[in-house]
Design a protein around this motif. Sequence first.
Motif, PDB file in Angstrom:
ATOM      1  N   GLY A   1      -5.171  14.634 -10.512  1.00  0.00           N
ATOM      2  CA  GLY A   1      -6.712  14.684 -10.399  1.00  0.00           C
ATOM      3  C   GLY A   1      -7.270  15.798  -9.263  1.00  0.00           C
ATOM      4  O   GLY A   1      -8.186  16.206  -9.373  1.00  0.00           O
ATOM      5  N   PHE A   2      -5.890  16.359  -8.656  1.00  0.00           N
ATOM      6  CA  PHE A   2      -6.463  17.411  -7.467  1.00  0.00           C
ATOM      7  C   PHE A   2      -5.424  18.524  -7.496  1.00  0.00           C
ATOM      8  O   PHE A   2      -5.413  19.488  -6.805  1.00  0.00           O
ATOM      9  N   ALA A   3      -4.238  18.305  -8.172  1.00  0.00           N
ATOM     10  CA  ALA A   3      -3.184  19.313  -8.228  1.00  0.00           C
ATOM     11  C   ALA A   3      -2.923  19.896  -9.577  1.00  0.00           C
ATOM     12  O   ALA A   3      -2.979  19.192 -10.491  1.00  0.00           O
ATOM     13  N   ARG A   4      -2.590  21.233  -9.899  1.00  0.00           N
ATOM     14  CA  ARG A   4      -2.210  21.846 -10.957  1.00  0.00           C
ATOM     15  C   ARG A   4      -0.887  21.405 -11.411  1.00  0.00           C
ATOM     16  O   ARG A   4      -0.789  21.224 -12.613  1.00  0.00           O
ATOM     17  N   VAL A   5      -0.032  21.048 -10.467  1.00  0.00           N
ATOM     18  CA  VAL A   5       1.363  20.433 -10.917  1.00  0.00           C
ATOM     19  C   VAL A   5       1.886  19.638  -9.721  1.00  0.00           C
ATOM     20  O   VAL A   5       1.450  20.108  -8.449  1.00  0.00           O
ATOM     21  N   SER A   6       2.724  18.629 -10.057  1.00  0.00           N
ATOM     22  CA  SER A   6       3.460  17.989  -8.900  1.00  0.00           C
ATOM     23  C   SER A   6       4.773  17.886  -9.135  1.00  0.00           C
ATOM     24  O   SER A   6       5.247  17.732 -10.366  1.00  0.00           O
ATOM     25  N   HIS A   7       5.645  17.903  -8.166  1.00  0.00           N
ATOM     26  CA  HIS A   7       7.092  17.980  -8.279  1.00  0.00           C
ATOM     27  C   HIS A   7       7.791  16.830  -7.669  1.00  0.00           C
ATOM     28  O   HIS A   7       7.501  16.723  -6.427  1.00  0.00           O
TER      29      HIS A   7
ATOM     30  N   LEU B   1       2.020  20.282  -5.551  1.00  0.00           N
ATOM     31  CA  LEU B   1       2.312  19.061  -4.847  1.00  0.00           C
ATOM     32  C   LEU B   1       3.858  19.100  -4.693  1.00  0.00           C
ATOM     33  O   LEU B   1       4.649  18.856  -5.850  1.00  0.00           O
ATOM     34  N   TYR B   2       4.272  18.972  -3.616  1.00  0.00           N
ATOM     35  CA  TYR B   2       5.944  18.670  -3.464  1.00  0.00           C
ATOM     36  C   TYR B   2       6.120  17.287  -3.006  1.00  0.00           C
ATOM     37  O   TYR B   2       6.064  16.865  -1.672  1.00  0.00           O
TER      38      TYR B   2
ATOM     39  N   CYS C   1       4.424  14.359   0.835  1.00  0.00           N
ATOM     40  CA  CYS C   1       4.093  15.048  -0.237  1.00  0.00           C
ATOM     41  C   CYS C   1       3.206  16.372  -0.025  1.00  0.00           C
ATOM     42  O   CYS C   1       1.923  16.490  -0.207  1.00  0.00           O
ATOM     43  N   PRO C   2       3.827  17.226   0.734  1.00  0.00           N
ATOM     44  CA  PRO C   2       2.806  18.513   1.397  1.00  0.00           C
ATOM     45  C   PRO C   2       2.380  19.341  -0.080  1.00  0.00           C
ATOM     46  O   PRO C   2       3.013  19.213  -0.988  1.00  0.00           O
ATOM     47  N   LEU C   3       1.357  20.050   0.350  1.00  0.00           N
ATOM     48  CA  LEU C   3       0.698  20.863  -0.642  1.00  0.00           C
ATOM     49  C   LEU C   3       1.005  22.410  -0.644  1.00  0.00           C
ATOM     50  O   LEU C   3       1.189  22.861   0.553  1.00  0.00           O
ATOM     51  N   SER C   4       1.325  23.127  -1.541  1.00  0.00           N
ATOM     52  CA  SER C   4       1.264  24.530  -1.533  1.00  0.00           C
ATOM     53  C   SER C   4      -0.146  24.910  -2.199  1.00  0.00           C
ATOM     54  O   SER C   4      -0.090  24.792  -3.294  1.00  0.00           O
ATOM     55  N   GLY C   5      -0.859  25.792  -1.518  1.00  0.00           N
ATOM     56  CA  GLY C   5      -2.120  26.569  -1.976  1.00  0.00           C
ATOM     57  C   GLY C   5      -2.893  26.538  -0.711  1.00  0.00           C
ATOM     58  O   GLY C   5      -2.804  25.825   0.377  1.00  0.00           O
TER      59      GLY C   5
ATOM     60  N   LEU D   1       0.803  -1.028   0.258  1.00  0.00           N
ATOM     61  CA  LEU D   1      -0.069   0.087  -0.059  1.00  0.00           C
ATOM     62  C   LEU D   1       0.828   1.188  -0.010  1.00  0.00           C
ATOM     63  O   LEU D   1       2.143   1.041   0.552  1.00  0.00           O
ATOM     64  N   ILE D   2       0.281   2.530  -0.619  1.00  0.00           N
ATOM     65  CA  ILE D   2       1.015   3.466  -0.794  1.00  0.00           C
ATOM     66  C   ILE D   2       0.488   4.388   0.066  1.00  0.00           C
ATOM     67  O   ILE D   2      -1.029   4.731  -0.221  1.00  0.00           O
ATOM     68  N   VAL D   3       1.048   5.362   0.932  1.00  0.00           N
ATOM     69  CA  VAL D   3       0.316   6.504   1.669  1.00  0.00           C
ATOM     70  C   VAL D   3       1.014   7.647   1.225  1.00  0.00           C
ATOM     71  O   VAL D   3       2.099   7.882   1.324  1.00  0.00           O
ATOM     72  N   ALA D   4       0.186   8.735   0.947  1.00  0.00           N
ATOM     73  CA  ALA D   4       0.649  10.111   0.479  1.00  0.00           C
ATOM     74  C   ALA D   4       0.513  10.906   1.514  1.00  0.00           C
ATOM     75  O   ALA D   4      -0.806  11.312   1.765  1.00  0.00           O
ATOM     76  N   GLU D   5       1.379  11.399   2.599  1.00  0.00           N
ATOM     77  CA  GLU D   5       1.167  12.435   3.293  1.00  0.00           C
ATOM     78  C   GLU D   5       1.148  13.714   2.807  1.00  0.00           C
ATOM     79  O   GLU D   5       2.309  14.234   2.626  1.00  0.00           O
ATOM     80  N   ILE D   6       0.279  14.462   2.947  1.00  0.00           N
ATOM     81  CA  ILE D   6       0.044  15.773   2.346  1.00  0.00           C
ATOM     82  C   ILE D   6      -0.238  16.972   3.314  1.00  0.00           C
ATOM     83  O   ILE D   6      -0.246  17.937   3.011  1.00  0.00           O
TER      84      ILE D   6
END
Length: 297
Positions: free
Chosen positions: A154-160, A136-137, A120-124, A90-95
């Motif tokens: 599906g939920f971020a304009r860009v991911s890095h 998404l970083y 994977c924190p978010l800026s916004g 399982l993969i968990v992305a902690e945002i």
Amino acid sequence: MPEPGKSIGIIGLGIMGGAIARNLIAAGFRVGGFDIDKGRAVAAATSGVALRGSAAEAADGADLVLTSLPSVAALDQTAETLAAKQRPGLIVAEISTFPIEAKERARDRLAAAGIVLLDCPLSGTGAQAVTRDLALYGSGDEAAYARCRDVFAGFARVSHYLGAFGNGSRMKFVANLLVAVHNAAAAEAIVLGTKAGLDPERILEVISSGAGNSRIFELRGPMMAKGVYTPPTATMHVLQKDSAIIAEFARALGVETPMLDAAAPLYDEAEAQGYGDEDVGAVHAVLARRAGLPTRK
């Protein structure tokens, strides 16, 4: 395009998590979610989220789990709960935004159960989350990150992808330092112009066309001009939490943060004046009151 039938579990359906859930559903994903706040859970259900009775249940059958949590204690508890599920692979992305050592602790606990945690924190802001205008970083296991790209889209304009685990948070700290400073600067400028007799709406119009503009000025300037800081896109509580994390991180590196240090007391004063649950744009009220301008509180 999402993989047919791909299922996403979301733990935490607040301002960010709820908006992300709605966008993922719109993008064609199946979404199940959990939040301890019944009101938030009900609101998410009206958007098509299949409510789960616990964090553990939110992970059942999910191809990917997103965690959007309010505190380190919540992260620790969630990691323990998911580790007990025994879902190898399982993969968990902690945002969320937390100290790196807290995320590392969760990563290690989950790794012992064969679960991969990505940082994977978010800026916004919450308003940007609604319109899928997030950055998404991502950091951590690169292969796991690659498997999540369609979900992130599906939920971020860009991911890095930023490499080693924790680099996502390091980049988020840089971004949030700028947000805290730009937000206070926008409030200061609007108060100055208003006190000088300029119409606040004209200040927004004119400044946004020139070199003094910023993304934060565009996002929070309108609520500052009106003196109305609800509904919040990020609360004062959250900004204070994030700023404290950044300040501690900088101190550990021996880096001075004079602009952040100057802004922090303004946010503390806003909370003391009763704006803790309102948008961080309410720092404008602090400066307006000091300048003798009318405020709601």
